[in-house]
Scaffold this motif. Structure first.
Motif, PDB file in Angstrom:
ATOM      1  N   MET A   1       9.246  -0.977  -0.485  1.00  0.00           N
ATOM      2  CA  MET A   1       7.930  -0.623  -0.985  1.00  0.00           C
ATOM      3  C   MET A   1       7.429   0.592  -0.220  1.00  0.00           C
ATOM      4  SD  MET A   1       4.459  -2.929  -1.119  1.00  0.00           S
ATOM      5  CE  MET A   1       3.863  -2.836   0.544  1.00  0.00           C
ATOM      6  N   ASP A   2       6.876   1.540  -0.939  1.00  0.00           N
ATOM      7  CA  ASP A   2       6.258   2.702  -0.307  1.00  0.00           C
ATOM      8  C   ASP A   2       4.966   2.271   0.377  1.00  0.00           C
ATOM      9  OD1 ASP A   2       8.228   4.372  -1.278  1.00  0.00           O
ATOM     10  OD2 ASP A   2       7.122   4.835  -3.108  1.00  0.00           O
ATOM     11  N   THR A   3       4.595   2.997   1.413  1.00  0.00           N
ATOM     12  CA  THR A   3       3.346   2.710   2.103  1.00  0.00           C
ATOM     13  C   THR A   3       2.186   3.059   1.186  1.00  0.00           C
ATOM     14  OG1 THR A   3       4.386   3.218   4.211  1.00  0.00           O
ATOM     15  CG2 THR A   3       1.989   3.222   4.139  1.00  0.00           C
ATOM     16  N   LEU A   4       1.256   2.102   1.029  1.00  0.00           N
ATOM     17  CA  LEU A   4       0.077   2.346   0.204  1.00  0.00           C
ATOM     18  C   LEU A   4      -0.953   3.091   1.028  1.00  0.00           C
ATOM     19  CD1 LEU A   4      -0.119  -1.155  -1.503  1.00  0.00           C
ATOM     20  CD2 LEU A   4       0.736   0.968  -2.478  1.00  0.00           C
ATOM     21  N   PRO A   5      -1.692   4.008   0.421  1.00  0.00           N
ATOM     22  CA  PRO A   5      -2.675   4.789   1.185  1.00  0.00           C
ATOM     23  C   PRO A   5      -3.801   3.909   1.721  1.00  0.00           C
ATOM     24  CG  PRO A   5      -2.899   5.206  -1.172  1.00  0.00           C
ATOM     25  CD  PRO A   5      -1.685   4.349  -0.993  1.00  0.00           C
ATOM     26  N   LEU A   6      -4.289   4.262   2.906  1.00  0.00           N
ATOM     27  CA  LEU A   6      -5.406   3.563   3.516  1.00  0.00           C
ATOM     28  C   LEU A   6      -6.716   4.140   3.004  1.00  0.00           C
ATOM     29  CD1 LEU A   6      -4.182   3.376   7.227  1.00  0.00           C
ATOM     30  CD2 LEU A   6      -4.173   1.544   5.537  1.00  0.00           C
ATOM     31  N   LYS A   7      -7.735   3.293   2.952  1.00  0.00           N
ATOM     32  CA  LYS A   7      -9.071   3.755   2.596  1.00  0.00           C
ATOM     33  C   LYS A   7      -9.709   4.353   3.841  1.00  0.00           C
ATOM     34  CE  LYS A   7      -9.690   0.668  -1.256  1.00  0.00           C
ATOM     35  NZ  LYS A   7     -10.519  -0.337  -1.911  1.00  0.00           N
ATOM     36  N   PRO A   8     -10.825   5.080   3.689  1.00  0.00           N
ATOM     37  CA  PRO A   8     -11.475   5.686   4.854  1.00  0.00           C
ATOM     38  C   PRO A   8     -11.904   4.631   5.884  1.00  0.00           C
ATOM     39  CG  PRO A   8     -12.404   6.548   2.818  1.00  0.00           C
ATOM     40  CD  PRO A   8     -11.503   5.406   2.432  1.00  0.00           C
ATOM     41  N   GLU A   9     -11.847   5.009   7.134  1.00  0.00           N
ATOM     42  CA  GLU A   9     -12.249   4.128   8.230  1.00  0.00           C
ATOM     43  C   GLU A   9     -13.739   3.813   8.132  1.00  0.00           C
ATOM     44  OE1 GLU A   9     -12.751   5.316  12.659  1.00  0.00           O
ATOM     45  OE2 GLU A   9     -10.664   4.651  12.404  1.00  0.00           O
ATOM     46  N   ILE A  10     -14.103   2.563   8.463  1.00  0.00           N
ATOM     47  CA  ILE A  10     -15.501   2.153   8.516  1.00  0.00           C
ATOM     48  C   ILE A  10     -15.797   1.619   9.907  1.00  0.00           C
ATOM     49  CG2 ILE A  10     -15.637   1.646   6.042  1.00  0.00           C
ATOM     50  CD1 ILE A  10     -15.467  -1.360   6.775  1.00  0.00           C
ATOM     51  N   SER A  11     -17.075   1.574  10.236  1.00  0.00           N
ATOM     52  CA  SER A  11     -17.463   1.045  11.543  1.00  0.00           C
ATOM     53  C   SER A  11     -17.480  -0.478  11.510  1.00  0.00           C
ATOM     54  CB  SER A  11     -18.857   1.562  11.926  1.00  0.00           C
ATOM     55  OG  SER A  11     -19.839   0.937  11.112  1.00  0.00           O
ATOM     56  N   PHE A  12     -17.476  -1.091  12.683  1.00  0.00           N
ATOM     57  CA  PHE A  12     -17.583  -2.539  12.762  1.00  0.00           C
ATOM     58  C   PHE A  12     -18.889  -3.006  12.138  1.00  0.00           C
ATOM     59  CE2 PHE A  12     -18.940  -6.503  14.654  1.00  0.00           C
ATOM     60  CZ  PHE A  12     -17.829  -7.289  14.428  1.00  0.00           C
ATOM     61  N   ASP A  13     -19.977  -2.272  12.364  1.00  0.00           N
ATOM     62  CA  ASP A  13     -21.275  -2.644  11.799  1.00  0.00           C
ATOM     63  C   ASP A  13     -21.231  -2.657  10.268  1.00  0.00           C
ATOM     64  OD1 ASP A  13     -22.383  -3.008  14.302  1.00  0.00           O
ATOM     65  OD2 ASP A  13     -23.294  -1.004  14.370  1.00  0.00           O
ATOM     66  N   GLU A  14     -20.512  -1.700   9.671  1.00  0.00           N
ATOM     67  CA  GLU A  14     -20.377  -1.695   8.214  1.00  0.00           C
ATOM     68  C   GLU A  14     -19.588  -2.921   7.746  1.00  0.00           C
ATOM     69  OE1 GLU A  14     -20.149   2.815   6.672  1.00  0.00           O
ATOM     70  OE2 GLU A  14     -18.685   2.307   8.240  1.00  0.00           O
ATOM     71  N   PHE A  15     -18.487  -3.216   8.421  1.00  0.00           N
ATOM     72  CA  PHE A  15     -17.672  -4.378   8.057  1.00  0.00           C
ATOM     73  C   PHE A  15     -18.448  -5.678   8.232  1.00  0.00           C
ATOM     74  CE2 PHE A  15     -14.852  -7.858   9.312  1.00  0.00           C
ATOM     75  CZ  PHE A  15     -14.138  -8.002   8.132  1.00  0.00           C
ATOM     76  N   ALA A  16     -19.261  -5.765   9.273  1.00  0.00           N
ATOM     77  CA  ALA A  16     -20.015  -6.993   9.565  1.00  0.00           C
ATOM     78  C   ALA A  16     -21.007  -7.332   8.459  1.00  0.00           C
ATOM     79  CB  ALA A  16     -20.725  -6.867  10.906  1.00  0.00           C
ATOM     80  N   LYS A  17     -21.339  -6.395   7.612  1.00  0.00           N
ATOM     81  CA  LYS A  17     -22.259  -6.650   6.493  1.00  0.00           C
ATOM     82  C   LYS A  17     -21.598  -7.450   5.375  1.00  0.00           C
ATOM     83  CE  LYS A  17     -24.911  -2.408   7.179  1.00  0.00           C
ATOM     84  NZ  LYS A  17     -25.275  -1.116   6.573  1.00  0.00           N
ATOM     85  N   VAL A  18     -20.272  -7.479   5.334  1.00  0.00           N
ATOM     86  CA  VAL A  18     -19.555  -8.172   4.267  1.00  0.00           C
ATOM     87  C   VAL A  18     -19.532  -9.671   4.581  1.00  0.00           C
ATOM     88  CG1 VAL A  18     -17.371  -8.365   3.017  1.00  0.00           C
ATOM     89  CG2 VAL A  18     -18.137  -6.138   3.846  1.00  0.00           C
ATOM     90  N   LEU A  91     -10.920 -12.039  -3.375  1.00  0.00           N
ATOM     91  CA  LEU A  91      -9.993 -11.177  -2.640  1.00  0.00           C
ATOM     92  C   LEU A  91      -8.570 -11.511  -3.052  1.00  0.00           C
ATOM     93  CD1 LEU A  91     -11.459 -11.061   0.973  1.00  0.00           C
ATOM     94  CD2 LEU A  91     -11.919  -9.570  -0.971  1.00  0.00           C
ATOM     95  N   ALA A  92      -7.796 -10.469  -3.271  1.00  0.00           N
ATOM     96  CA  ALA A  92      -6.399 -10.605  -3.654  1.00  0.00           C
ATOM     97  C   ALA A  92      -5.607  -9.482  -3.009  1.00  0.00           C
ATOM     98  CB  ALA A  92      -6.258 -10.547  -5.183  1.00  0.00           C
ATOM     99  N   ALA A  93      -4.332  -9.725  -2.827  1.00  0.00           N
ATOM    100  CA  ALA A  93      -3.432  -8.707  -2.295  1.00  0.00           C
ATOM    101  C   ALA A  93      -2.551  -8.203  -3.431  1.00  0.00           C
ATOM    102  CB  ALA A  93      -2.565  -9.300  -1.184  1.00  0.00           C
ATOM    103  N   SER A  94      -2.162  -6.931  -3.345  1.00  0.00           N
ATOM    104  CA  SER A  94      -1.285  -6.348  -4.340  1.00  0.00           C
ATOM    105  C   SER A  94      -0.303  -5.403  -3.661  1.00  0.00           C
ATOM    106  CB  SER A  94      -2.101  -5.578  -5.381  1.00  0.00           C
ATOM    107  OG  SER A  94      -1.225  -4.957  -6.292  1.00  0.00           O
ATOM    108  N   ASP A  95       0.863  -5.293  -4.248  1.00  0.00           N
ATOM    109  CA  ASP A  95       1.890  -4.423  -3.679  1.00  0.00           C
ATOM    110  C   ASP A  95       1.928  -3.043  -4.331  1.00  0.00           C
ATOM    111  OD1 ASP A  95       2.825  -5.211  -6.138  1.00  0.00           O
ATOM    112  OD2 ASP A  95       4.783  -5.886  -5.427  1.00  0.00           O
ATOM    113  N   ALA A  96       0.931  -2.752  -5.174  1.00  0.00           N
ATOM    114  CA  ALA A  96       0.860  -1.437  -5.829  1.00  0.00           C
ATOM    115  C   ALA A  96      -0.584  -1.160  -6.212  1.00  0.00           C
ATOM    116  CB  ALA A  96       1.754  -1.410  -7.067  1.00  0.00           C
ATOM    117  N   PRO A  97      -0.982   0.107  -6.246  1.00  0.00           N
ATOM    118  CA  PRO A  97      -2.351   0.423  -6.661  1.00  0.00           C
ATOM    119  C   PRO A  97      -2.585   0.059  -8.126  1.00  0.00           C
ATOM    120  CG  PRO A  97      -1.112   2.438  -6.207  1.00  0.00           C
ATOM    121  CD  PRO A  97      -0.214   1.285  -5.893  1.00  0.00           C
ATOM    122  N   LYS A  98      -3.852  -0.186  -8.484  1.00  0.00           N
ATOM    123  CA  LYS A  98      -4.209  -0.553  -9.857  1.00  0.00           C
ATOM    124  C   LYS A  98      -3.780   0.502 -10.861  1.00  0.00           C
ATOM    125  CE  LYS A  98      -8.265  -3.356  -8.945  1.00  0.00           C
ATOM    126  NZ  LYS A  98      -9.702  -3.511  -9.185  1.00  0.00           N
TER     127      LYS A  98
END
Length: 122
Positions: A1-18, A91-98
């Motif tokens: 499998m090719d490496t899937l691109p990462l999304k932009p980095e977020i801060s811990f404070d942004e993640f803590a809102k989820v 939440l789901a995992a996928s091995d390829a972009p939509k």
């Protein structure tokens, strides 16, 4: 499998809102106005019914999902999807972009053992 691109980095404070929670699927059926969506009724531990619409119809038979526990984003703003209100996201995992070409696998994220609906995921 090719490496899937990462999304932009977020801060811990942004993640803590989820707000990630465990929910139990009570009912599952095809969305009446969308080919790729399922309409899921969930027990999220709140005592109030919760409906989400999810693009997993090609990967799961609705009847096989009833009783399963999944991880949801509980504090995602509600929105209408093809005329149906969706209050959250699974939440789901996928091995390829939509939008990629070729075959794609989609796997729902579930707890390793049963836990009370509404439990916090951290």
């Amino acid at each position: 499998m090719d490496t899937l691109p990462l999304k932009p980095e977020i801060s811990f404070d942004e993640f803590a809102k989820v707000d990630l929670r465990i929910a139990t699927i009570v009912e599952a059926e095809p969305h009446p106005d969308a080919d790729r969506l399922l309409r899921l009724q969930l027990d999220d531990g709140s005592g109030e019914p919760r409906q989400i619409c999810a693009g997993v119809k090609a990967y799961y038979d609705p009847a096989s999902l009833v009783g399963k526990q999944i991880v949801i984003v509980a504090n995602l703003a509600a929105r209408k999807i093809r005329g149906e209100e969706s209050r959250g996201m699974l939440l789901a995992a996928s091995d390829a972009p939509k939008d990629g070409e070729g075959e794609r696998s989609v796997v729902l994220l579930t707890p390793m053992s049963a836990i009370e609906s509404g439990s916090i995921v951290s």
